[in-house]
Write a protein that holds these residues in place. Sequence first.
Motif, PDB file in Angstrom:
ATOM      1  N   ALA A 244      29.973 -18.928  -9.752  1.00  0.00           N
ATOM      2  CA  ALA A 244      30.707 -19.870 -10.597  1.00  0.00           C
ATOM      3  C   ALA A 244      30.321 -19.732 -12.066  1.00  0.00           C
ATOM      4  N   GLY A 245      30.122 -18.516 -12.498  1.00  0.00           N
ATOM      5  CA  GLY A 245      29.801 -18.255 -13.891  1.00  0.00           C
ATOM      6  C   GLY A 245      28.349 -18.442 -14.259  1.00  0.00           C
ATOM      7  N   ALA A 246      27.531 -18.988 -13.367  1.00  0.00           N
ATOM      8  CA  ALA A 246      26.108 -19.206 -13.650  1.00  0.00           C
ATOM      9  C   ALA A 246      25.300 -18.058 -13.058  1.00  0.00           C
ATOM     10  N   ARG A 247      24.412 -17.511 -13.843  1.00  0.00           N
ATOM     11  CA  ARG A 247      23.601 -16.388 -13.385  1.00  0.00           C
ATOM     12  C   ARG A 247      22.221 -16.876 -12.945  1.00  0.00           C
ATOM     13  N   ARG A 248      21.710 -16.209 -11.926  1.00  0.00           N
ATOM     14  CA  ARG A 248      20.422 -16.612 -11.369  1.00  0.00           C
ATOM     15  C   ARG A 248      19.629 -15.344 -11.023  1.00  0.00           C
ATOM     16  N   ALA A 249      18.339 -15.375 -11.314  1.00  0.00           N
ATOM     17  CA  ALA A 249      17.451 -14.267 -10.973  1.00  0.00           C
ATOM     18  C   ALA A 249      16.202 -14.834 -10.320  1.00  0.00           C
ATOM     19  N   THR A 250      15.582 -14.031  -9.462  1.00  0.00           N
ATOM     20  CA  THR A 250      14.361 -14.436  -8.765  1.00  0.00           C
ATOM     21  C   THR A 250      13.337 -13.307  -8.854  1.00  0.00           C
ATOM     22  N   ILE A 251      12.115 -13.684  -9.184  1.00  0.00           N
ATOM     23  CA  ILE A 251      10.992 -12.747  -9.163  1.00  0.00           C
ATOM     24  C   ILE A 251      10.053 -13.209  -8.065  1.00  0.00           C
ATOM     25  N   ALA A 252       9.893 -12.412  -7.029  1.00  0.00           N
ATOM     26  CA  ALA A 252       9.095 -12.818  -5.876  1.00  0.00           C
ATOM     27  C   ALA A 252       7.697 -12.221  -5.891  1.00  0.00           C
ATOM     28  N   ALA A 253       7.347 -11.455  -6.899  1.00  0.00           N
ATOM     29  CA  ALA A 253       6.041 -10.789  -6.952  1.00  0.00           C
ATOM     30  C   ALA A 253       5.072 -11.587  -7.805  1.00  0.00           C
ATOM     31  N   GLY A 254       3.817 -11.641  -7.378  1.00  0.00           N
ATOM     32  CA  GLY A 254       2.763 -12.272  -8.162  1.00  0.00           C
ATOM     33  C   GLY A 254       1.818 -11.221  -8.731  1.00  0.00           C
ATOM     34  N   GLY A 255       1.191 -11.540  -9.851  1.00  0.00           N
ATOM     35  CA  GLY A 255       0.236 -10.622 -10.465  1.00  0.00           C
ATOM     36  C   GLY A 255       0.864  -9.617 -11.398  1.00  0.00           C
ATOM     37  N   LEU A 256       2.135  -9.781 -11.748  1.00  0.00           N
ATOM     38  CA  LEU A 256       2.754  -8.851 -12.684  1.00  0.00           C
ATOM     39  C   LEU A 256       2.180  -8.986 -14.089  1.00  0.00           C
TER      40      LEU A 256
ATOM     41  N   ALA B 113       0.827  -1.214   0.000  1.00  0.00           N
ATOM     42  CA  ALA B 113       0.000   0.000   0.000  1.00  0.00           C
ATOM     43  C   ALA B 113       0.861   1.264   0.000  1.00  0.00           C
ATOM     44  N   ARG B 114       2.029   1.183  -0.652  1.00  0.00           N
ATOM     45  CA  ARG B 114       2.982   2.299  -0.766  1.00  0.00           C
ATOM     46  C   ARG B 114       3.590   2.706   0.589  1.00  0.00           C
ATOM     47  N   ARG B 115       3.366   1.902   1.623  1.00  0.00           N
ATOM     48  CA  ARG B 115       3.903   2.231   2.946  1.00  0.00           C
ATOM     49  C   ARG B 115       4.686   1.027   3.473  1.00  0.00           C
ATOM     50  N   GLY B 116       5.373   1.227   4.567  1.00  0.00           N
ATOM     51  CA  GLY B 116       6.100   0.146   5.189  1.00  0.00           C
ATOM     52  C   GLY B 116       7.463  -0.062   4.578  1.00  0.00           C
ATOM     53  N   ALA B 117       8.153  -1.069   5.091  1.00  0.00           N
ATOM     54  CA  ALA B 117       9.513  -1.365   4.635  1.00  0.00           C
ATOM     55  C   ALA B 117       9.471  -2.003   3.246  1.00  0.00           C
ATOM     56  N   PRO B 118      10.410  -1.660   2.383  1.00  0.00           N
ATOM     57  CA  PRO B 118      10.443  -2.287   1.052  1.00  0.00           C
ATOM     58  C   PRO B 118      10.914  -3.733   1.130  1.00  0.00           C
ATOM     59  N   ARG B 119      10.272  -4.591   0.325  1.00  0.00           N
ATOM     60  CA  ARG B 119      10.666  -5.999   0.225  1.00  0.00           C
ATOM     61  C   ARG B 119      11.228  -6.259  -1.175  1.00  0.00           C
ATOM     62  N   PRO B 120      12.325  -7.015  -1.263  1.00  0.00           N
ATOM     63  CA  PRO B 120      12.877  -7.299  -2.594  1.00  0.00           C
ATOM     64  C   PRO B 120      11.929  -8.203  -3.396  1.00  0.00           C
ATOM     65  N   VAL B 121      11.710  -7.846  -4.677  1.00  0.00           N
ATOM     66  CA  VAL B 121      10.857  -8.666  -5.543  1.00  0.00           C
ATOM     67  C   VAL B 121      11.600  -9.138  -6.785  1.00  0.00           C
ATOM     68  N   VAL B 122      12.691  -8.506  -7.162  1.00  0.00           N
ATOM     69  CA  VAL B 122      13.532  -8.982  -8.263  1.00  0.00           C
ATOM     70  C   VAL B 122      14.972  -8.904  -7.788  1.00  0.00           C
ATOM     71  N   THR B 123      15.636 -10.068  -7.702  1.00  0.00           N
ATOM     72  CA  THR B 123      17.025 -10.122  -7.257  1.00  0.00           C
ATOM     73  C   THR B 123      17.868 -10.829  -8.310  1.00  0.00           C
ATOM     74  N   LEU B 124      19.151 -10.470  -8.363  1.00  0.00           N
ATOM     75  CA  LEU B 124      20.097 -11.030  -9.322  1.00  0.00           C
ATOM     76  C   LEU B 124      21.324 -11.516  -8.565  1.00  0.00           C
ATOM     77  N   SER B 125      21.870 -12.647  -9.026  1.00  0.00           N
ATOM     78  CA  SER B 125      23.087 -13.158  -8.397  1.00  0.00           C
ATOM     79  C   SER B 125      23.882 -13.941  -9.437  1.00  0.00           C
TER      80      SER B 125
END
Length: 592
Positions: free
Chosen positions: A412-424, A397-409
Amino acid sequence: MRRRVTLGLAALRATGLAALVLLLWNPTAARVEARGAQPLVLLDASLSMAGGSHGGRWHEALDSARALAGGGVIWRFGERVAGFDTTPPMDGASRLAPALDAAAARGGPVTVVSDGAISDRADIPPDLARAARIVVLPRAPFFDAFVAAVDGPRRVAAGDTVRLTVSYGTAGRRDAGSGMRDASLAVTVDHRRLASRVVPLPDSGVVSTDLTLPASRIPHPGWTALEVGLEGVSDSEPRDDARLFVLEVSPQPSVVLLASPPDWETRFLARTLEDVARVPVRTFVEAEPGGNRWRDATTLESRAAGDVARAAAGAALVIEAGDPATFKRFSPKGAVLIWPGTRRLDGDWYVQPSTTGLSPLAGALAGVVWDSLPPATSVAELPPDSSTTVALVARLARRGAPRPVVTLSQSAGARRATIAAGGLYRWAFRGGASGDAYRALVAGLVDWLLAEGAASAERFLPVAYEVPNGLSSVWKWTGSGEPRNVVVSLTADGGQRVDTLRFDAGGRAELRLPPEVYRYAAADGGGTERGVLAVETYSDEWRPAASVLASQVGSPSGRLTGVGLRDRWWLFVVAIAAFAAEWAWRRRAGLP
């Protein structure tokens, strides 16, 4: 002795007063006003005027238009309205309504010369249809067999099977003694036959069938234009016997999307991946829990878990969308995009860029207006990890602490991404700026995960890779920032040409090209825009079509207009004459 007012004086006074009242009231009356503009002839310049068994009625239509114009003006109409010339018909559509609208604004008598096969009859205002004189020169009846449409995957890997859905049919009356009931439906490229099958011809109408062929039969990788045509038919119009279908044959790397279970999120993701990725995309869905009943999302055919595991192991990018427990048995060797669908906190989560640092997606998402996007419907809790880069966060609701929804890592040469948001997927569903934001997010993630930049970074793309004869090719702006004009190079067997795509404010541009297979590229050589655009010989105008217009003489060339009484000079004369006559009569009679 004073004289009495006579009946004549009263009549003169009444006449003058009545004229004054009418002038003050100023009622209007309708009358037919002659038009001063020269006669205008609208000449049908669609391809149907040159089609058919005897070459069409074009020359007869030209002679009729010149005779009916009588030294007046002639306009050509079809896909668009243009000035007169005697070149053969070139338009792949018969639209009369825009021409009648322009003629009505010009004024003058209007005559239409056409074969009557108009595609927008319902869009013509009834008053314009009644007013115009119509001369119909119908085509002679003929029999025609045609390929109506070809549908299939746009991008395939070299080891895939290409499945094409072909719609074909017949129209018109065939010869009773021909006995033609079957034909061959063949797929060719560079005059080399790749596949064929015998198909029955319907008595009339359109039917569909499937053609399959291994992608390995296509002689060269990259963009290719397949020709799918009917062979062994004796019809009067061969120009619509074949259609072109453009696809890209790519070697690995490929993208594999695993959806367990499939939902709206994965459906929109798969569609966007096929649009932005420059590598083949394969989607497997698993509707039942357990991870053992996989199906190919394109054909819905069952796939063994081992086949899905091998596809995931050989892919450069694997997307795991859904229940994380289902994907534990797979061992991807390339990049991985994780989109968990469990343990989410529902609510209105508003997404925005992270302020903790610059992420690799910052450039791809630079033009997104975050406040205008629909909120995500849920967010999954991600464990804290200092080795990840947070690209996007969300606030409830545009308030409160921000939570990560897209992270990158990267490890060992392998790339990984995570999308934690639903309804996009609602971003893509809304379209417009929200749809562009969804496309930019997916393209940016694929670009970063594949490292070679395999996602679509083109500034422009054709809306359709196949364009029927006589229609303009439409291009869309997909780059960041405001649309701007781009010089494009088009290479075909007949040589090379350079044109400018002039994009409007909506990001669309049109280019009119003759039938040919073109390889396009940005003329500046600095972009990644490359592909194939096929302008076909086929057109709907070649097929037999019933006339929806009937010859008519039209209404008179004048127009009905309203005229006020103040515009009639004689009413002023009546008023002045009545009062002057009354005054003279009174003076002569000695009345005041």
